[in-house]
Design a protein around this motif. Structure first.
Motif, PDB file in Angstrom:
ATOM      1  N   GLN A  80       4.301  -7.186   0.406  1.00 59.35           N
ATOM      2  CA  GLN A  80       4.232  -6.880   1.840  1.00 59.35           C
ATOM      3  C   GLN A  80       4.958  -7.938   2.653  1.00 59.35           C
ATOM      4  O   GLN A  80       5.626  -7.618   3.648  1.00 59.35           O
ATOM      5  CB  GLN A  80       2.767  -6.782   2.264  1.00 59.35           C
ATOM      6  N   LYS A  86       8.538  -7.186   2.386  1.00 55.86           N
ATOM      7  CA  LYS A  86       8.909  -6.034   3.221  1.00 55.86           C
ATOM      8  C   LYS A  86       9.005  -6.425   4.695  1.00 55.86           C
ATOM      9  O   LYS A  86       9.924  -5.993   5.404  1.00 55.86           O
ATOM     10  CB  LYS A  86       7.886  -4.912   3.046  1.00 55.86           C
ATOM     11  N   ASP A 111       2.282  -5.251  12.911  1.00 53.78           N
ATOM     12  CA  ASP A 111       2.123  -3.791  12.852  1.00 53.78           C
ATOM     13  C   ASP A 111       3.236  -3.058  13.611  1.00 53.78           C
ATOM     14  O   ASP A 111       3.347  -1.840  13.546  1.00 53.78           O
ATOM     15  CB  ASP A 111       0.718  -3.344  13.287  1.00 53.78           C
ATOM     16  N   ASP A 158       6.286  -1.499  11.018  1.00 47.93           N
ATOM     17  CA  ASP A 158       6.226  -0.282  10.219  1.00 47.93           C
ATOM     18  C   ASP A 158       6.231  -0.574   8.709  1.00 47.93           C
ATOM     19  O   ASP A 158       7.002  -0.006   7.949  1.00 47.93           O
ATOM     20  CB  ASP A 158       7.411   0.629  10.588  1.00 47.93           C
ATOM     21  N   VAL A 159       5.350  -1.482   8.307  1.00 49.25           N
ATOM     22  CA  VAL A 159       5.189  -1.779   6.884  1.00 49.25           C
ATOM     23  C   VAL A 159       3.722  -1.527   6.521  1.00 49.25           C
ATOM     24  O   VAL A 159       2.824  -1.953   7.250  1.00 49.25           O
ATOM     25  CB  VAL A 159       5.553  -3.252   6.567  1.00 49.25           C
ATOM     26  N   ASP A 160       3.500  -0.831   5.423  1.00 44.63           N
ATOM     27  CA  ASP A 160       2.135  -0.551   4.974  1.00 44.63           C
ATOM     28  C   ASP A 160       1.524  -1.852   4.428  1.00 44.63           C
ATOM     29  O   ASP A 160       2.018  -2.406   3.445  1.00 44.63           O
ATOM     30  CB  ASP A 160       2.174   0.524   3.886  1.00 44.63           C
ATOM     31  N   THR A 189      -1.647  -2.249   3.362  1.00 49.07           N
ATOM     32  CA  THR A 189      -2.849  -2.032   2.547  1.00 49.07           C
ATOM     33  C   THR A 189      -2.788  -2.901   1.286  1.00 49.07           C
ATOM     34  O   THR A 189      -1.786  -2.891   0.588  1.00 49.07           O
ATOM     35  CB  THR A 189      -2.923  -0.552   2.100  1.00 49.07           C
ATOM     36  N   ARG A 197      -3.049  -4.164  -2.470  1.00 52.12           N
ATOM     37  CA  ARG A 197      -2.905  -3.475  -3.756  1.00 52.12           C
ATOM     38  C   ARG A 197      -3.408  -4.331  -4.903  1.00 52.12           C
ATOM     39  O   ARG A 197      -3.326  -3.946  -6.058  1.00 52.12           O
ATOM     40  CB  ARG A 197      -1.447  -3.150  -3.995  1.00 52.12           C
ATOM     41  N   ASP A 257       8.513  -0.646  -5.963  1.00 48.46           N
ATOM     42  CA  ASP A 257       7.498  -0.683  -4.917  1.00 48.46           C
ATOM     43  C   ASP A 257       6.114  -1.023  -5.481  1.00 48.46           C
ATOM     44  O   ASP A 257       5.115  -0.389  -5.157  1.00 48.46           O
ATOM     45  CB  ASP A 257       7.461   0.643  -4.139  1.00 48.46           C
TER      46      ASP A 257
END
Lengths: 249, 308
Positions: free
Chosen positions: A96, A99, A205, A208-210, A212, A214, B107
């Motif tokens: 993330q 990203k 926010d 526009d990057v998720d 969540t 993992r 990803d």
């Protein structure tokens, strides 16, 4: 040429991390924080390239809570021109982060991105390589020497058993190893000047990057401790112990 | 689903880290394939096929993979990834270089430098220079993992598994190999040596590291150094043992003139037997040493060499 240097706020190098009693994480309350040592080397390298007249601007970027602005100011005091703070309270993983950095890179198309090879808290050694993949750029990791030429950068890399040199087409991603340079100290006038250098805040926010998670952090434990052994009197006793007790020679 | 291991090798020789990575992968309980990508590596592939637990070796033998550059290695691994739920490489400088690139292209998040496999989703890994051990569970449907080889054992050998050729030959986009400067040494590599003699700031200069040579010759040891010794310019960085250098776990580690900073301990505290030689009786290194000798190293080293 613009150079982008992503940096991370981490526990101070000299502080020993302690695990929380409930084993949920490492306890960072009231712990001294600092700029990650490898990021410091990255900032230094970018500034040296600029001082050598091969870059016009050094931009530092950090992702996290408002507290990371302290490290951005440190980088500005060292000589970076301006800073970007991508603000979020979320606990982020390398992908993330990469990203978000890639989004920043789209807004600030720097020909060279220099990052530390790893952060001394999570010890992941991933972000630079991931950013290289996402931005579709070649990568020169664990650099001990960076030489810019026309349209390319030669990176000498610290690899197992020696040094490897690769020539990368710009734009490219470089991550730093320890021997690349010795970072300077910020002078008091530069620390004062840094307070007036531009620092832009971008909410994470808005990129526009998720975000969540993992990877679930199940538990954090103290490592198995090693018992201190014995003090031997002399070389003869040491060799006797190694031969007959430890049986390793 | 199956597990894919990417073999690490140099000059045609399969590195022992690959066998140890396979040892970690066996604990996942799935079929294991090994990718050997390089140039003139048919013998390397044969060596990989003979490691117990290997089901099949995929061999990519072409000039464009000679230096295992991250850019085309990552593309190759991505092209093979569909059949595998777990993709593992050892956390050598090669594995560390291309694996996160693979992860991002797919990803997926990566789990770095695991030291234990708890189950197919859950792994242990050191954080904060080994001052804490995190148990992490990957929620990804495909796991990208690097393995700290020193935490695992070598696998036994087996009757060679099948080797299949793959004719991928794409070059590394945007990256050209220029040169490799091999550290000249007759000694074993730090990460593979059964014995390591390591020096710190107490060595005072690079010249004094020569005091190790006779001892290392007699013990078949590699010579290492602490970050303090590297930072002081005594020896090159590839000799560095520690959080930011090599992580080692030899049978015998002899720390000479090393105080035992956190980041050094992170690189060697899993050694089987640790000997510390330091004139400061309060040096933290003594807290992890099995055998400590409080003395001036310049007196002790010649004595030790003579006595071995």
């Amino acid at each position: 040429m613009k150079i982008l240097v992503p940096i991370k706020r981490v526990i101070d190098y000299n502080v020993k991390a302690r695990v929380k009693a409930d084993q949920t994480d490492v306890d960072l309350a009231n712990v001294k924080m600092a700029l990650n040592p490898f990021c410091e080397i990255a900032v230094e390298e970018a500034i040296r390239i600029k001082e050598a007249g091969k870059a016009e601007e050094v931009i530092v970027v950090s992702i996290g809570t408002k507290a990371v602005q302290e490290q951005l100011r440190t980088a500005l005091a060292l000589g970076a021109d301006r800073a970007i703070h991508v603000e979020t309270d979320a606990k982020l993983e390398s992908l993330q982060i990469a990203k978000l950095l890639n989004k920043v890179l789209e807004q600030e198309p720097a020909e060279l991105v220099i990052l530390g090879k790893q952060a001394i808290d999570s010890d992941n050694n991933q972000t630079g390589q991931m950013l290289a993949a996402l931005s579709n750029r070649p990568q020169g990791t664990f650099a001990s020497k960076v030489e810019l030429a026309d349209g390319t950068v030669n990176v000498t890399r610290e690899v197992d058993g020696g040094l490897q040199t690769v020539a990368l087409n710009l734009p490219a991603i470089v991550t730093t190893d320890l021997r690349l340079n010795e970072p300077r100290y910020a002078s008091l006038p530069n620390i004062m000047k840094a307070k007036r250098k531009p620092l832009a805040v971008i909410p994470a926010d808005s990129l526009d990057v998720d975000l969540t998670p993992r990877i679930e952090l199940v538990k954090v434990e103290e490592p198995a401790t090693r018992e201190a052994g014995i003090i031997v009197d002399d070389v003869a006793q040491l060799i006797e112990k190694l031969k007959n007790e430890a049986k390793v020679i | 689903m199956k597990t894919l291991i990417i073999a690490d090798h140099e000059y045609g020789v399969l590195k022992p880290e690959t066998s140890k990575t396979i040892n970690a992968a066996v604990k996942l309980g799935q079929d294991i394939d090994v990718l050997v990508a390089g140039f003139n590596v048919s013998e390397t592939a044969a060596a990989a096929a003979s490691i117990a637990g290997v089901n099949q070796v995929v061999l990519v033998d072409t000039a464009s993979f000679e230096h295992q550059q991250a850019e085309n290695m990552a593309d190759l691994v991505v092209s093979l990834s569909a059949d595998y739920s777990h993709i593992l490489a050892s956390a050598t400088t090669t594995g560390k270089n291309f694996m996160p690139r693979v992860a991002a292209l797919l990803d997926k998040n990566q789990i770095s430098e695991i030291i234990a496999v708890v189950d197919a989703d859950t792994f242990k890994r050191p954080i904060y220079a080994g001052n804490a051990i995190a148990t992490v569970k990957s929620l990804e449907d495909k796991k990208l993992i690097t393995v700290r080889a020193s935490a695992f054992d070598l696998q036994d050998t087996q009757t060679a598994a099948n080797i299949v050729n793959n004719d991928t030959s794409n070059a590394a986009t945007g990256s050209v190999f220029v040169s490799k400067e091999q550290a000249e040494s007759e000694r074993p590599e730090l990460t593979a040596a059964p014995v390591i003699v390591s020096g710190g700031r107490g060595m005072q200069n690079g010249e004094n590291f020569k005091l190790f040579e006779g001892i290392a010759d007699k013990l078949g040891a590699a010579i290492g150094a602490s970050r303090a010794a590297v930072d002081a310019g005594f020896v090159p960085n590839d000799m560095q043992v520690g959080q930011t250098g090599k992580i080692v776990a030899p049978n015998l580690y002899i720390a000479v003139g090393i105080s035992g900073a956190i980041q050094h301990l992170a690189g060697m505290k899993d050694s089987k037997v640790i000997v510390a030689i330091n004139k400061d009786p309060d040096a933290p290194i003594f807290q992890v040493a099995d055998y400590g000798l409080v003395a001036d190293l310049f007196d002790i080293l010649p004595e030790l060499e003579a006595a071995l």
